[in-house]
Motif scaffolding. Structure first.
Motif, PDB file in Angstrom:
ATOM      1  N   LEU A 175       4.857  50.072  22.596  1.00  0.00           N
ATOM      2  CA  LEU A 175       5.043  49.341  23.853  1.00  0.00           C
ATOM      3  C   LEU A 175       5.738  50.224  24.878  1.00  0.00           C
ATOM      4  O   LEU A 175       6.560  51.067  24.535  1.00  0.00           O
ATOM      5  CB  LEU A 175       5.877  48.090  23.589  1.00  0.00           C
ATOM      6  N   PHE A 202       8.300  50.171  27.879  1.00  0.00           N
ATOM      7  CA  PHE A 202       9.330  49.288  28.409  1.00  0.00           C
ATOM      8  C   PHE A 202       9.961  49.818  29.691  1.00  0.00           C
ATOM      9  O   PHE A 202      10.888  49.228  30.203  1.00  0.00           O
ATOM     10  CB  PHE A 202      10.421  49.069  27.376  1.00  0.00           C
ATOM     11  N   VAL A 236      10.300  47.324  32.456  1.00  0.00           N
ATOM     12  CA  VAL A 236      10.826  45.994  32.178  1.00  0.00           C
ATOM     13  C   VAL A 236      12.327  46.007  31.884  1.00  0.00           C
ATOM     14  O   VAL A 236      12.980  44.979  31.937  1.00  0.00           O
ATOM     15  CB  VAL A 236      10.023  45.333  31.027  1.00  0.00           C
ATOM     16  N   LEU A 237      12.882  47.189  31.600  1.00  0.00           N
ATOM     17  CA  LEU A 237      14.324  47.257  31.334  1.00  0.00           C
ATOM     18  C   LEU A 237      15.107  46.960  32.607  1.00  0.00           C
ATOM     19  O   LEU A 237      14.719  47.404  33.680  1.00  0.00           O
ATOM     20  CB  LEU A 237      14.719  48.643  30.813  1.00  0.00           C
ATOM     21  N   PRO A 238      16.191  46.214  32.453  1.00  0.00           N
ATOM     22  CA  PRO A 238      17.001  45.890  33.631  1.00  0.00           C
ATOM     23  C   PRO A 238      17.477  47.148  34.332  1.00  0.00           C
ATOM     24  O   PRO A 238      17.596  48.216  33.729  1.00  0.00           O
ATOM     25  CB  PRO A 238      18.182  45.132  33.026  1.00  0.00           C
ATOM     26  N   ASP A 239      17.765  47.000  35.601  1.00  0.00           N
ATOM     27  CA  ASP A 239      18.179  48.106  36.443  1.00  0.00           C
ATOM     28  C   ASP A 239      19.409  48.809  35.864  1.00  0.00           C
ATOM     29  O   ASP A 239      20.368  48.181  35.452  1.00  0.00           O
ATOM     30  CB  ASP A 239      18.488  47.586  37.848  1.00  0.00           C
ATOM     31  N   GLY A 240      19.375  50.127  35.842  1.00  0.00           N
ATOM     32  CA  GLY A 240      20.519  50.893  35.370  1.00  0.00           C
ATOM     33  C   GLY A 240      20.397  51.304  33.919  1.00  0.00           C
ATOM     34  O   GLY A 240      21.115  52.171  33.457  1.00  0.00           O
ATOM     35  N   PHE A 241      19.493  50.650  33.193  1.00  0.00           N
ATOM     36  CA  PHE A 241      19.294  51.015  31.798  1.00  0.00           C
ATOM     37  C   PHE A 241      18.056  51.878  31.647  1.00  0.00           C
ATOM     38  O   PHE A 241      17.019  51.615  32.258  1.00  0.00           O
ATOM     39  CB  PHE A 241      19.113  49.764  30.933  1.00  0.00           C
ATOM     40  N   SER A 242      18.195  52.904  30.838  1.00  0.00           N
ATOM     41  CA  SER A 242      16.997  53.647  30.458  1.00  0.00           C
ATOM     42  C   SER A 242      17.184  54.050  29.008  1.00  0.00           C
ATOM     43  O   SER A 242      18.304  54.275  28.549  1.00  0.00           O
ATOM     44  CB  SER A 242      16.813  54.867  31.343  1.00  0.00           C
ATOM     45  N   SER A 243      16.092  54.081  28.308  1.00  0.00           N
ATOM     46  CA  SER A 243      16.161  54.278  26.871  1.00  0.00           C
ATOM     47  C   SER A 243      15.068  55.221  26.415  1.00  0.00           C
ATOM     48  O   SER A 243      13.906  55.076  26.787  1.00  0.00           O
ATOM     49  CB  SER A 243      16.015  52.924  26.175  1.00  0.00           C
ATOM     50  N   HIS A 273      14.485  55.582  23.267  1.00  0.00           N
ATOM     51  CA  HIS A 273      14.125  55.202  21.911  1.00  0.00           C
ATOM     52  C   HIS A 273      14.428  53.730  21.701  1.00  0.00           C
ATOM     53  O   HIS A 273      15.469  53.243  22.136  1.00  0.00           O
ATOM     54  CB  HIS A 273      14.945  56.067  20.931  1.00  0.00           C
ATOM     55  N   HIS A 274      13.520  53.029  21.075  1.00  0.00           N
ATOM     56  CA  HIS A 274      13.816  51.649  20.700  1.00  0.00           C
ATOM     57  C   HIS A 274      13.291  51.391  19.307  1.00  0.00           C
ATOM     58  O   HIS A 274      12.408  52.088  18.808  1.00  0.00           O
ATOM     59  CB  HIS A 274      13.215  50.659  21.697  1.00  0.00           C
ATOM     60  N   GLN A 275      13.884  50.388  18.676  1.00  0.00           N
ATOM     61  CA  GLN A 275      13.466  50.016  17.322  1.00  0.00           C
ATOM     62  C   GLN A 275      13.076  48.554  17.323  1.00  0.00           C
ATOM     63  O   GLN A 275      13.828  47.699  17.760  1.00  0.00           O
ATOM     64  CB  GLN A 275      14.599  50.263  16.318  1.00  0.00           C
ATOM     65  N   LEU A 276      11.867  48.304  16.842  1.00  0.00           N
ATOM     66  CA  LEU A 276      11.347  46.939  16.804  1.00  0.00           C
ATOM     67  C   LEU A 276      10.972  46.615  15.367  1.00  0.00           C
ATOM     68  O   LEU A 276      10.156  47.302  14.757  1.00  0.00           O
ATOM     69  CB  LEU A 276      10.126  46.839  17.729  1.00  0.00           C
ATOM     70  N   GLN A 315      13.409  41.733  15.876  1.00  0.00           N
ATOM     71  CA  GLN A 315      14.615  42.304  16.480  1.00  0.00           C
ATOM     72  C   GLN A 315      14.233  43.570  17.218  1.00  0.00           C
ATOM     73  O   GLN A 315      13.592  44.462  16.663  1.00  0.00           O
ATOM     74  CB  GLN A 315      15.657  42.612  15.399  1.00  0.00           C
ATOM     75  N   VAL A 352      15.865  46.573  19.554  1.00  0.00           N
ATOM     76  CA  VAL A 352      17.085  47.223  20.031  1.00  0.00           C
ATOM     77  C   VAL A 352      16.712  48.513  20.751  1.00  0.00           C
ATOM     78  O   VAL A 352      15.933  49.317  20.219  1.00  0.00           O
ATOM     79  CB  VAL A 352      18.046  47.553  18.862  1.00  0.00           C
ATOM     80  N   PHE A 391      18.029  52.084  22.450  1.00  0.00           N
ATOM     81  CA  PHE A 391      19.112  53.055  22.307  1.00  0.00           C
ATOM     82  C   PHE A 391      19.122  53.989  23.499  1.00  0.00           C
ATOM     83  O   PHE A 391      18.057  54.352  24.017  1.00  0.00           O
ATOM     84  CB  PHE A 391      18.928  53.860  21.020  1.00  0.00           C
TER      85      PHE A 391
END
Lengths: 129, 129
Positions: A97, A99, A102-109, A111-114, B113, B115, B117
Motif C-alpha cells: 500500500l 500511504f 494519507v499520513l497526517p501532516d508532519g508525519f512521514s514514514s 516503513h510500516h508493518q501491517l 494492526q 504501525v 515507523f
DNA sequence: ACATAAATGATAATGATTATCATTTATATC
DNA sequence: GATATAAATGATAATCATTATCATTTATGT
C-alpha cells in the motif's frame, strides 16, 4: 584491517535456512533445525547472526505479538497474516500500500508493518497441523 | 454467586488513568503514576487488570516491537506511529482501511494492526522531550 | 606459519511478564 | 449490622525469550 566481517559455516547455514523457508522462523526453530548439521551450535550464535543479518538488511524481523521474534529473508514489501489458532505467520500475496498521501501532516514514514489476525485457511477447514 | 468480578479502587483508577491519556502507557508507566495515589499498589495488580480489561474489550494492546506492551483505552479502529527516535506511540488521525476485498482468497480477518515507523513531527524539529 | 581480531559455544545475566499465595476486601445473604 | 465467600490485592518467586560475557576457536591478511 579492522571492522571486517568474516565468513563462518554457521552464519552461511543460518542465512541459507532462512532463505529456504516461508515459515518466518523463530530463533529457537532455527536452532533446532541447525543442530542437525551443527550438533554443537549455540543458541547465542543464532541470535547474534539474526541481529547481524537484520543490521545488514538481509532479513527483517516480524513482530506479531506472540512473544517471539520471527525472521524473514524476504525483504521485499509484503504483509503477513497471523493465525490466532495455529499461530503461524503466513505471507499475504497482496500489493504493498502507498500511504504517502494519507499520513497526517508532519508525519512521514519509510516503513510500516501491517499484520492481519484471524483464522487461516487451513484452520477454518480444521486442517491445521 | 460465582464468577463475578468485583469493584476495586485500584481497578477503577487504572482504567481511569488509561482513559485520561493518549500516551499508550506501558505497565511500568501506569505503576509509577498510580503509586502517587496508591503507595502500596503492586505491579502485579497493574498487569492483572490490564489483562482483565483486554479480555473485557475495554482496552487494546499495541505491539510496536520495542519490548513493551502498550495499552490504549481507545478501542476504536485507528492506527499508530512509532517514533524510532523518542520511542513514543502516537495516534494517527486517518480513516480506517477496508481490506475485505483485497485479502487473498480464503483469508478473512476481523482485526489488523498497522504501525508506521519513522521520526515523529517533534523529533524532526529536534523538539523531542 | 603467524598474528590478529572476528565468530563461536557455554553460560550467566537481564528484564518484562506471569504465577503463587497469604492477606485484604467487596458484596450477597441472613 | 454481622457474617460467609470468593474475588482482588501486594509481595515475591518463577518463567522465558533475548542479550551479555568470556574463554576458545577460526578465518583471513601478511
Amino acid at each position: 584491517m579492522l571492522n571486517q566481517s568474516r565468513h563462518s559455516r554457521q552464519r552461511e547455514a543460518i542465512l541459507a535456512l532462512l532463505r529456504s523457508t516461508k515459515l518466518h522462523p523463530t530463533a529457537d526453530w532455527l536452532f533446532s533445525e541447525l543442530k542437525k548439521e551443527f550438533p554443537n551450535i549455540g543458541l547465542a550464535t543464532i541470535y547474534r547472526n539474526l541481529k547481524f543479518f537484520e543490521e545488514q538488511g538481509l532479513v527483517i524481523k516480524i513482530d506479531v505479538g506472540d512473544g517471539f521474534d520471527h525472521y524473514d529473508a524476504d525483504t521485499s514489501d509484503h504483509y503477513h497474516f497471523f493465525c490466532d489458532s495455529c499461530r503461524k505467520v503466513i505471507d499475504l500475496d497482496m500489493p504493498p500500500l502507498q500511504f504517502g498521501e494519507v499520513l497526517p501532516d508532519g508525519f512521514s514514514s519509510e516503513h510500516h508493518q501491517l499484520v492481519f489476525f484471524g483464522k487461516c485457511k487451513n484452520c477454518k477447514l480444521e486442517l491445521c497441523s
